[in-house]
Design a protein around this motif. Structure first.
Motif, PDB file in Angstrom:
ATOM      1  N   VAL A 106      -3.977  -9.077   1.375  1.00  0.00           N
ATOM      2  CA  VAL A 106      -3.404  -7.888   1.986  1.00  0.00           C
ATOM      3  C   VAL A 106      -2.556  -8.271   3.192  1.00  0.00           C
ATOM      4  N   ALA A 107      -3.083  -9.177   4.011  1.00  0.00           N
ATOM      5  CA  ALA A 107      -2.330  -9.614   5.184  1.00  0.00           C
ATOM      6  C   ALA A 107      -1.043 -10.315   4.771  1.00  0.00           C
ATOM      7  N   ALA A 108      -1.123 -11.078   3.683  1.00  0.00           N
ATOM      8  CA  ALA A 108       0.068 -11.789   3.225  1.00  0.00           C
ATOM      9  C   ALA A 108       1.115 -10.830   2.681  1.00  0.00           C
ATOM     10  N   SER A 109       0.667  -9.680   2.142  1.00  0.00           N
ATOM     11  CA  SER A 109       1.613  -8.712   1.589  1.00  0.00           C
ATOM     12  C   SER A 109       2.267  -7.866   2.662  1.00  0.00           C
ATOM     13  N   THR A 110       1.753  -7.881   3.893  1.00  0.00           N
ATOM     14  CA  THR A 110       2.351  -7.127   4.986  1.00  0.00           C
ATOM     15  C   THR A 110       3.632  -7.814   5.433  1.00  0.00           C
ATOM     16  N   PRO A 111       4.750  -7.083   5.467  1.00  0.00           N
ATOM     17  CA  PRO A 111       6.012  -7.706   5.859  1.00  0.00           C
ATOM     18  C   PRO A 111       5.926  -8.339   7.243  1.00  0.00           C
ATOM     19  N   ARG A 187       3.379  -1.834   6.282  1.00  0.00           N
ATOM     20  CA  ARG A 187       3.853  -1.910   4.898  1.00  0.00           C
ATOM     21  C   ARG A 187       4.571  -0.649   4.444  1.00  0.00           C
ATOM     22  N   LEU A 188       4.734   0.323   5.321  1.00  0.00           N
ATOM     23  CA  LEU A 188       5.397   1.563   4.951  1.00  0.00           C
ATOM     24  C   LEU A 188       6.803   1.284   4.447  1.00  0.00           C
ATOM     25  N   GLY A 189       7.083   1.715   3.240  1.00  0.00           N
ATOM     26  CA  GLY A 189       8.418   1.549   2.678  1.00  0.00           C
ATOM     27  C   GLY A 189       8.840   0.115   2.464  1.00  0.00           C
ATOM     28  N   GLY A 190       7.881  -0.814   2.512  1.00  0.00           N
ATOM     29  CA  GLY A 190       8.218  -2.225   2.340  1.00  0.00           C
ATOM     30  C   GLY A 190       8.550  -2.934   3.633  1.00  0.00           C
ATOM     31  N   GLY A 191       8.490  -2.208   4.764  1.00  0.00           N
ATOM     32  CA  GLY A 191       8.779  -2.847   6.050  1.00  0.00           C
ATOM     33  C   GLY A 191      10.217  -2.596   6.498  1.00  0.00           C
ATOM     34  N   PRO A 192      10.509  -2.899   7.756  1.00  0.00           N
ATOM     35  CA  PRO A 192      11.855  -2.648   8.293  1.00  0.00           C
ATOM     36  C   PRO A 192      12.874  -3.669   7.795  1.00  0.00           C
TER      37      PRO A 192
END
Length: 292
Positions: A106-111, A187-192
């Motif tokens: 999960v942490a790795a998937s966070t942009p 992770r909202l919207g894939g990140g900025p």
């Protein structure tokens, strides 16, 4: 009964009303003196229980109290254990444990901010992209930038338009994006992916008010951000999102995180001039950052 017609009619009337037409006197003679009683229960009662995986002893089964006639015939109850039926639940319904490394995945998937090479870097920081430009003279006293840069990207997040500022402000912007914008958006919207720049260098007074002091924008020390665009194409704007229950939390976290890297942080709660953007500048004060 047959001797007199009236007596026969009277008997038929009593028979029809009180006993029913299908009954006669012989039926009354054959009726039992007492009601029939059910047969006594067998001496042994078989009780089926569902076995479980636990090793706890089987609890005793309460036997119904014997009727008065059966009290002298009461015997212990035999309990027979049986296998679970097809509908029995063998184990309690417990949630499955998360697989190993789930939290790390999960942490790795966070942009996260992207690392970058030296190509295109400015201000000595790989994550700040753009170009150095010539000194900017001020058309009014107090304006101008001696060593300006034109920034196009910080920490992998592009700017909606190239922004002119000095390196101190560029580094503060990069720190804020890395340590404030990314954690706030998550992770909202894939990140900025980009920041909407409302204003950068401009030789003008504060809030464009006549007679006011020169703005930090006129010194290359300020940038205004009106929103952040996400990877999925959605944009969180300060004007529409500041009071939104979800987007407002993100923007307020971004606002709070800017206090420190920047000396002045102004948002919609400060005054009417900043209702649609965040003003960020690197002016320093003895009392610390000024954030409203």
């Amino acid at each position: 009964m047959t001797g007199h017609p009236g007596k026969g009619l009277m008997w038929k009337f009593v028979c029809g009303v009180m006993l029913g037409c299908s009954l006669g006197m012989p039926a009354l003679a054959l009726a039992p003196d007492t009601s029939s009683r059910p047969e006594p229960r067998p001496e042994t009662v078989t009780v089926t229980t569902i076995s479980t995986t636990a090793s706890a002893p089987v609890p005793e089964v309460a036997r119904p109290q014997a009727r008065p006639e059966e009290e002298d015939q009461a015997v212990p109850v035999a309990v027979v254990a049986a296998l679970p039926t097809a509908f029995a639940v063998r184990n309690s319904l417990r949630p499955h444990q998360r697989p190993r490394g789930f939290a790390r995945k999960v942490a790795a998937s966070t942009p996260k901010p992207t690392t970058s090479g030296r190509r295109g870097r400015i201000c000595g920081v790989n994550e700040i992209k753009g170009q150095a430009i010539s000194a900017i003279p001020g058309r009014i006293r107090g304006c101008g930038v001696s060593d300006p840069v034109r920034v196009t990207e910080v920490s992998g997040v592009k700017l909606s338009q190239p922004a002119v500022m000095d390196c101190t402000t560029a580094k503060a912007l990069n720190t804020w994006v890395r340590e404030g914008v990314f954690p706030a958006v998550g992770r909202l919207g894939g990140g900025p992916v980009s920041l909407r720049v409302a204003a950068h260098y401009a030789c003008r007074t504060r809030n464009n008010q006549p007679g006011a002091k020169v703005s930090e924008h006129g010194r290359g020390r300020a940038i205004d951000i009106s929103g952040v665009t996400l990877k999925n194409g959605a944009t969180i704007t300060v004007l529409k999102g500041w009071r939104d229950p979800v987007r407002g939390k993100i923007l307020k976290k971004m606002h709070k995180a800017a206090c420190g890297p920047f000396g002045t942080v102004l948002g919609p709660n400060s005054d009417r001039f900043h209702k649609d953007h965040l003003h960020l500048d690197t002016a320093r004060y003895r009392s610390g950052s000024y954030c409203r």
